[in-house]
Every structure is written in structure tokens, then in C-alpha cells.
Enzyme design. Structure first.
Site, PDB file in Angstrom:
ATOM      1  N   GLN A   1     -22.405 -33.599 -50.130  1.00 48.65           N
ATOM      2  CA  GLN A   1     -23.369 -32.511 -50.108  1.00 48.65           C
ATOM      3  C   GLN A   1     -24.614 -32.978 -50.856  1.00 48.65           C
ATOM      4  OE1 GLN A   1     -23.446 -29.715 -48.566  1.00 48.65           O
ATOM      5  NE2 GLN A   1     -21.352 -29.235 -47.984  1.00 48.65           N
TER       6      GLN A   1
ATOM      7  N   GLU B   1     -27.941 -23.654 -44.923  1.00 49.70           N
ATOM      8  CA  GLU B   1     -26.493 -23.780 -44.828  1.00 49.70           C
ATOM      9  C   GLU B   1     -25.891 -22.385 -44.780  1.00 49.70           C
ATOM     10  OE1 GLU B   1     -23.391 -27.037 -45.257  1.00 49.70           O
ATOM     11  OE2 GLU B   1     -25.579 -27.093 -45.128  1.00 49.70           O
TER      12      GLU B   1
ATOM     13  N   TYR C   1     -11.904 -31.320 -41.575  1.00 48.39           N
ATOM     14  CA  TYR C   1     -13.127 -32.012 -41.995  1.00 48.39           C
ATOM     15  C   TYR C   1     -13.287 -31.944 -43.524  1.00 48.39           C
ATOM     16  CZ  TYR C   1     -14.164 -30.263 -37.208  1.00 48.39           C
ATOM     17  OH  TYR C   1     -14.114 -29.893 -35.891  1.00 48.39           O
TER      18      TYR C   1
ATOM     19  N   CYS D   1     -23.714 -26.296 -41.140  1.00 52.06           N
ATOM     20  CA  CYS D   1     -25.041 -26.837 -41.436  1.00 52.06           C
ATOM     21  C   CYS D   1     -25.990 -26.650 -40.252  1.00 52.06           C
ATOM     22  CB  CYS D   1     -24.956 -28.310 -41.820  1.00 52.06           C
ATOM     23  SG  CYS D   1     -24.248 -29.367 -40.537  1.00 52.06           S
TER      24      CYS D   1
END
Length: 371
Positions: free
Chosen positions: A195, A364, A224, A330
Site C-alpha cells: 500500500q 480507494e 489476494y 482501487c
């Protein structure tokens, strides 16, 4: 943002929103409301918005290196795709900002280091900074100069050229994050997904933790998972956690992060999201799952943090089987598309926006859904 904050604003194509931060916030909220206003699974137009700092927030940055008669310079692409010389970057972490002129000066003073270098990347953690130099030539010939550079600057350094990589110091950084008043320590690597705004990431973790605290919870499935960013932080809320990640290096780091934070109820599987969907439905067996008994899990929640393209249909169909979904996104375009399918079985209970990058159009999103 304007030229008082960054002299390159208006020419560099990285930061494009020139209004006040308050206006940027209002714009991003308005765009979200418009995009999701008719979503059939129940968008709350009063979504939470978590701000970021206007400067010094970016802990990962990449620059071109531009050569002219006066030497090598940092550069970014302009709106016309032509290079824009960057004297300083206002949005990068303070440790990166301090290192940028020092490393460039050393490169310009050494003809071997300067020759055919084309890029420089930086990664900063809580207390450390790492530089990555990119070359269009064999870096083996530079080994002594690169080692001296790392020693003189007292930093970890990576050099890359086609098919080759040299590491001086450590390519693994330590990142500290506080979640629910507890400080967690993560190992992170530039070779995996990180991030890029550490402060925003901490807000994201705490938001999800606080929202799940009052849920009826059993086991968590995460797809993920990267280096275990969410899995390690959320594990105390669940009986058991099973997290998947296809990247081998990230999976190894995730295991280390669980161990060093004393998390005992977390297992990892090196599988893609699509592969895991097949495994959970018993459509295919994987040797990489032999250490696990899938039937022992009683999943109440699934968390996904997919790439910008979002989730494919097989993964979405799997998500629809879960009572609770946490979707980290995202890309609002792919999120909107995926929510149209998830709306067949689920309703939105929470919708939050996290401003990872001030002065850009990026936002985000975190959406929580319940069957």
C-alpha cells in the site's frame, strides 16, 4: 495543490487536481455518489471519507532519470508525455525526499554509475528507506561502485538490469502499523504489492477491524492477501483465517508476518483467487493445499483486495456464497461492475472512501456487504 507546495505542479502529469484539498474531497465524494447512486444493493450516499495529508504521504515512488548536457535529473511524464524535470517531489515520504538529492549527487559524480541509468525507485517504511536503480547495461561491472554508494549513504540499495539484480543491505523493510491500539510489525518487499500510503493503509485496517468487531464471526477467507496486510491485522477477530496469494515471495513474507506477530490461527495457501474457487468447490485438487483440510473451515466472511481489473465471474460467484463480504477496491469502475453482480444476493452495509493520493483522481474504496 499548487506551485507553492510543488514547483512542478501543472507540468508533471502525476498530480492533476489543482484545487484546495477541501474541494478535492468534495469532488471525489460527488463522483462516488453519481457512479453508485442507482446501485441496487443499497449504496448509502453519506459514505465515510478518510482524508490523507496533502504532502509527504507517498511511501513508494518511481522516477525516470533524464540525461542532458548538465547531468542526470529526476523526471516524470508531462501531460504531453514529454519529460518534466523534477527538482523535488512534495508528495513523497520525508525519508525519500531527503535521500533523493543525495543519491542523485553521488550518481552525477561517478561516470560509471551515471552511464545508461534510466530509473530510480524508492520505498520507505516506518524507519527505513530503500533505493532501486535501473540500468540499461550489465550491473555486474558496477558492483564495487554500487556497494560504495550504499555504504556512503548508509542505505539499502538494489540495482537491476535485464535478467540481473544486485542487493546491498536488505531488500526487506520493517513496517509498523497500529490496529485497535496494538502495534503490528510487518516485513515488506518492493517485489510485492505494498500500500503506497502507509497512513491511509492504517486507517483502512482500523475501519474494517472496527466494523467487524460487532459481527457474528466464525472463520475468514481472504483472497489476494499479499504480504498479509489484512489477514494478520484481522486474525484476532476470527476463529481461523485462510488467506491465499499467488505471488511466492509475498506468501513467504505473509507467513513471516504472522509468526512475528504471534498469530496462530492463520494459514496461507499459494493459489490464485480463481484456483481457490475451484478448490473450495472440489472442482480441482492442488498439491499446494495438502497441508490444509478445507472442510474444517466454517467461513462466515470473505475479504478480497483484487487488482485494478477487479474480480472475475468465477470469484464473484464464490463470494456470493458467503454471508459477509469485505471488498477492498482501487478502481471504482470495476467495483461498480462487480457490485452489480453481487447485488443479486447481498446488500451494502458500509461504504467508505480512503484518499490514498491527494491531488489525483484516484480513490480507494471499502465496501462491506451482507447476504
Amino acid at each position: 495543490m499548487n506551485t507553492t507546495l510543488c514547483s512542478s505542479f501543472g507540468s508533471c502529469a502525476s498530480c492533476v487536481l489543482g484545487s484546495t484539498y477541501k474541494s478535492q474531497k468534495q469532488l471525489k465524494i460527488a463522483r462516488t455518489k453519481e457512479l453508485f447512486r442507482d446501485i441496487s444493493c443499497g449504496f448509502n450516499s453519506e459514505c465515510c471519507f478518510f482524508e490523507t495529508n496533502e504532502s509527504g504521504f507517498r511511501s513508494r515512488a518511481e522516477f525516470r532519470l533524464w540525461h542532458d548536457e548538465s547531468g542526470v535529473h529526476y523526471a516524470m511524464s508531462g501531460a504531453d508525455k514529454k519529460p518534466v524535470i523534477i527538482e523535488a517531489c512534495a508528495i513523497v515520504d520525508a525519508k525519500i525526499s531527503a535521500l533523493m538529492p543525495r543519491i542523485l549527487e553521488k550518481i552525477n559524480r561517478n561516470s560509471s554509475l551515471k552511464e545508461r541509468i534510466f530509473g530510480c525507485e524508492f520505498v520507505a517504511s516506518s524507519d527505513e528507506v530503500l533505493a532501486i536503480l535501473l540500468y540499461h547495461k550489465d550491473i555486474e561491472s558496477l558492483k564495487a561502485e554500487l556497494e560504495n554508494l550504499a555504504n556512503e549513504l548508509k542505505i539499502s540499495l538494489i540495482a537491476r538490469s535485464k535478467g540481473k539484480k544486485l542487493v546491498f543491505g536488505s531488500e526487506i523493510l520493517s513496517q509498523k502499523i497500529t490496529v485497535n491500539s496494538k502495534t503490528l510489525s510487518y516485513k515488506i518487499s518492493p517485489d510485492g504489492f505494498i500500500q503506497p500510503n502507509a497512513s491511509a493503509n492504517e486507517k483502512m485496517l482500523n475501519f474494517v477491524y472496527s466494523k467487524l468487531a460487532n459481527h457474528n464471526k466464525k472463520d475468514l477467507c481472504e483472497l489476494y492477501c499479499g504480504h498479509g496486510n489484512f489477514s494478520v491485522a484481522l486474525a484476532p477477530l476470527f476463529s481461523k483465517v485462510l488467506a491465499t496469494e499467488i505471488n511466492k515471495a509475498s506468501t513467504a513474507l505473509a507467513k513471516q508476518n504472522a509468526e512475528q506477530n504471534g498469530v496462530k490461527n492463520l494459514e496461507f495457501a499459494r493459489l490464485s483467487a480463481g484456483e481457490f474457487a475451484k478448490a473450495l468447490r472440489a472442482e480441482r485438487e492442488f498439491k499446494r493445499l495438502k497441508h490444509l483440510e478445507l472442510s474444517s473451515y466454517d467461513f462466515s466472511h470473505i475479504l478480497v483486495d483484487p487488482p485494478r481489473a477487479g474480480c472475475d465471474e468465477s470469484v464473484l460467484n464464490l463470494m456470493m456464497e458467503f454471508q459477509n463480504i469485505i471488498y477492498i477496491s482501487c478502481s471504482q469502475a470495476s467495483l461498480r461492475r462487480d457490485l452489480d453482480l453481487l447485488a443479486k444476493t447481498h446488500k451494502i452495509t458500509d461504504f467508505a472512501l480512503f484518499d490514498q493520493f491527494a491531488h489525483t483522481n484516484h480513490i480507494e474504496s471499502i465496501v462491506l456487504l451482507k447476504k
